[in-house]
Design a protein around this motif. Structure first.
Motif, short mmCIF file in Angstrom:
data_model
loop_
_atom_site.label_atom_id
_atom_site.label_comp_id
_atom_site.label_asym_id
_atom_site.label_seq_id
_atom_site.Cartn_x
_atom_site.Cartn_y
_atom_site.Cartn_z
N ALA A 1 0.47 11.42 -7.99
CA ALA A 1 -0.42 10.25 -7.91
C ALA A 1 0.29 9.08 -7.26
O ALA A 1 -0.28 8.39 -6.39
N ARG A 2 1.54 8.80 -7.64
CA ARG A 2 2.30 7.71 -7.02
C ARG A 2 2.49 7.97 -5.53
O ARG A 2 2.41 7.07 -4.70
N THR A 3 2.76 9.24 -5.19
CA THR A 3 2.95 9.60 -3.78
C THR A 3 1.67 9.37 -2.99
O THR A 3 1.71 8.86 -1.86
N ASN A 4 0.53 9.72 -3.57
CA ASN A 4 -0.75 9.49 -2.88
C ASN A 4 -0.99 8.00 -2.66
O ASN A 4 -1.43 7.60 -1.57
N PHE A 5 -0.72 7.17 -3.66
CA PHE A 5 -0.88 5.72 -3.50
C PHE A 5 0.04 5.21 -2.40
O PHE A 5 -0.35 4.39 -1.57
N LEU A 6 1.28 5.67 -2.41
CA LEU A 6 2.25 5.26 -1.40
C LEU A 6 1.79 5.66 -0.01
O LEU A 6 1.82 4.85 0.93
N ASN A 7 1.32 6.89 0.14
CA ASN A 7 0.85 7.36 1.45
C ASN A 7 -0.37 6.57 1.93
O ASN A 7 -0.51 6.32 3.13
N GLN A 8 -1.23 6.14 1.00
CA GLN A 8 -2.36 5.30 1.39
C GLN A 8 -1.87 3.98 1.97
O GLN A 8 -2.37 3.53 3.02
N LEU A 9 -0.88 3.35 1.32
CA LEU A 9 -0.31 2.10 1.84
C LEU A 9 0.29 2.30 3.22
O LEU A 9 0.09 1.49 4.13
N ILE A 10 1.05 3.38 3.36
CA ILE A 10 1.70 3.67 4.64
C ILE A 10 0.66 3.83 5.74
O ILE A 10 0.80 3.26 6.83
N ASN A 11 -0.38 4.60 5.46
CA ASN A 11 -1.41 4.85 6.46
C ASN A 11 -2.25 3.61 6.76
O ASN A 11 -2.54 3.32 7.92
N GLN A 12 -2.65 2.88 5.71
CA GLN A 12 -3.47 1.68 5.92
C GLN A 12 -2.73 0.63 6.74
O GLN A 12 -3.32 -0.05 7.57
N ARG A 13 -1.44 0.49 6.50
CA ARG A 13 -0.64 -0.54 7.18
C ARG A 13 0.05 -0.01 8.43
O ARG A 13 0.80 -0.74 9.08
N LYS A 14 -0.18 1.26 8.75
CA LYS A 14 0.40 1.89 9.94
C LYS A 14 1.92 1.70 9.98
O LYS A 14 2.51 1.36 11.02
N LEU A 15 2.54 1.93 8.83
CA LEU A 15 3.99 1.79 8.73
C LEU A 15 4.68 3.04 9.26
O LEU A 15 4.16 4.15 9.14
N VAL A 16 5.83 2.84 9.84
CA VAL A 16 6.70 3.95 10.23
C VAL A 16 7.76 4.04 9.14
O VAL A 16 8.55 3.11 8.96
N VAL A 17 7.73 5.12 8.38
CA VAL A 17 8.64 5.27 7.25
C VAL A 17 9.58 6.44 7.52
O VAL A 17 9.14 7.53 7.88
N ARG A 18 10.87 6.16 7.34
CA ARG A 18 11.90 7.19 7.45
C ARG A 18 12.64 7.21 6.12
O ARG A 18 13.00 6.16 5.59
N TYR A 19 12.87 8.39 5.62
CA TYR A 19 13.59 8.55 4.36
C TYR A 19 15.01 9.00 4.64
O TYR A 19 15.24 9.85 5.51
N GLU A 20 15.95 8.43 3.92
CA GLU A 20 17.35 8.80 4.07
C GLU A 20 17.94 9.06 2.68
O GLU A 20 17.75 8.26 1.77
N LEU A 21 18.66 10.15 2.54
CA LEU A 21 19.30 10.50 1.28
C LEU A 21 20.66 9.83 1.22
O LEU A 21 21.46 9.94 2.15
N ILE A 22 20.91 9.12 0.12
CA ILE A 22 22.19 8.43 -0.09
C ILE A 22 22.79 8.89 -1.42
O ILE A 22 22.11 9.47 -2.25
N GLU A 23 24.04 8.58 -1.61
CA GLU A 23 24.70 8.84 -2.89
C GLU A 23 24.27 7.77 -3.89
O GLU A 23 24.03 6.62 -3.49
N PRO A 24 24.18 8.12 -5.18
CA PRO A 24 23.76 7.12 -6.18
C PRO A 24 24.57 5.83 -6.15
O PRO A 24 24.00 4.74 -6.33
N GLN A 25 25.86 5.91 -5.90
CA GLN A 25 26.68 4.69 -5.87
C GLN A 25 26.36 3.80 -4.67
O GLN A 25 26.77 2.63 -4.65
#
Length: 128
Positions: A94-118
């Protein structure tokens, strides 16, 4: 504009940090009463991601068409959001769906990057 976004969460609090060439903004919130001690830390990270992006849009930090590099310290979250894995959790979906709606409505370019917790600079805000 390009932004770098960090977020974190636990059963008590959520936090996020957004950086761009002009500023760094740090925010934290107490977990909503309906979620306190009822969500996992992983679920709290999704709440922080969704709430923080929504807040940044509302404060006109993130604008239509902007690029947001989301720094994630959770491999399962990274794999889920990059499409390499599904979440077997309806709350996370559900959170992912809400997030994707924001991304699509605002035409955002989103890139995900994996980092270490620290490397997650939002984590310290959970303790303040």
């Amino acid at each position: 504009m390009e932004h770098v976004y960090f977020c974190d969460g636990d059963q008590k609090r959520i936090s996020w940090v957004i950086q761009n060439d002009n500023s760094t903004v740090e925010q934290f919130r107490e977990q909503a009463e309906i979620y306190v001690d009822k969500v996992s830390n992983e679920q709290a990270k999704y709440i922080a991601l969704h709430a923080g992006i929504f807040w940044c849009i509302g404060r006109f930090i993130i604008k239509n068409g902007d690029t947001v590099k989301v720094m994630l310290d959770s491999k399962p979250m990274f794999e889920h959001l990059t499409g390499n894995n599904t979440a077997n959790d309806s709350f996370i979906e559900a959170r992912t769906n809400f997030l994707n709606q924001l991304i699509n409505q605002r035409k955002l370019v989103v890139r995900y990057e994996l980092i270490e917790p620290q490397q997650n600079i939002a984590t310290g805000l959970l303790l303040s």
